[in-house]
Design a protein around this motif. Structure first.
Motif, mmCIF file in Angstrom:
data_model
loop_
_atom_site.group_PDB
_atom_site.id
_atom_site.type_symbol
_atom_site.label_atom_id
_atom_site.label_comp_id
_atom_site.label_asym_id
_atom_site.label_seq_id
_atom_site.Cartn_x
_atom_site.Cartn_y
_atom_site.Cartn_z
ATOM 1 N N ASN A 73 -12.012 -2.089 -5.279
ATOM 2 C CA ASN A 73 -10.801 -1.299 -5.050
ATOM 3 C C ASN A 73 -9.966 -1.968 -3.967
ATOM 4 N N ASN A 75 -6.360 -1.404 -1.118
ATOM 5 C CA ASN A 75 -5.239 -0.683 -0.513
ATOM 6 C C ASN A 75 -4.251 -1.720 -0.015
ATOM 7 N N ALA A 88 -1.865 3.956 3.450
ATOM 8 C CA ALA A 88 -1.605 2.802 2.592
ATOM 9 C C ALA A 88 -0.275 2.968 1.871
ATOM 10 N N SER A 91 -2.326 1.616 -3.689
ATOM 11 C CA SER A 91 -3.749 1.345 -3.895
ATOM 12 C C SER A 91 -4.009 1.106 -5.369
ATOM 13 N N TRP A 98 -1.330 -2.366 -8.963
ATOM 14 C CA TRP A 98 -0.291 -1.743 -8.146
ATOM 15 C C TRP A 98 0.912 -2.668 -8.112
#
Length: 134
Positions: A73, A75, A88, A91, A98
């Motif tokens: 993952n 951010n 953030a 994300s 993103w």
């Protein structure tokens, strides 16, 4: 037991417990001359994180994509904002890219991590992350 003995016992017990700090690795990202994107392979384990830093200008659009382990993952943080201290800007994760307009000129941070459940198990997370700025 008196108060001084209890305080001494508490100090002894707490000083004998050693908590290892989570490893945070910072990796600067640069694009090849004339390119507007870069790709980096990485791996993290447990609660470790990797923070990629890259410079961009206000108004440009950044896209971040990550592939590999489904536990990977990320951010995205604006210039001056830090993971754990700021919200953030965006994300994502594997299968969830993103893209966003950048609000300020400066150095952006993209933090790669895994969720708490898999981090507790100490899972290793191999990944490939791609950055594009236009």
């Amino acid at each position: 037991m008196n108060k001084a003995m209890i305080c001494g016992l508490v100090l002894t017990l707490t000083s004998s417990v050693c908590w290892a700090a989570d490893k945070v690795t910072t990796v600067p990202v640069s694009f090849a001359k004339g390119a507007n994107s870069a790709q980096v392979n990485g791996k993290l384990k447990g609660f470790d994180t990797v923070q990629y830093t890259l410079s961009a200008m206000s108004g440009q659009r950044m896209t971040v994509q990550i592939s590999g382990s489904h536990n990977a993952n990320f951010n995205v943080f604006s210039p001056g904002d830090q993971p754990g201290q700021s919200s953030a800007l965006g994300s994502g994760g594997v299968g969830s890219d993103w893209t966003g307009a950048l609000p300020a000129s400066g150095k952006y941070t993209v933090q790669v991590f895994q969720m708490r459940a898999s981090a507790r198990r100490g899972e290793a997370v191999p990944y490939t992350i791609s950055f594009s700025i236009k």
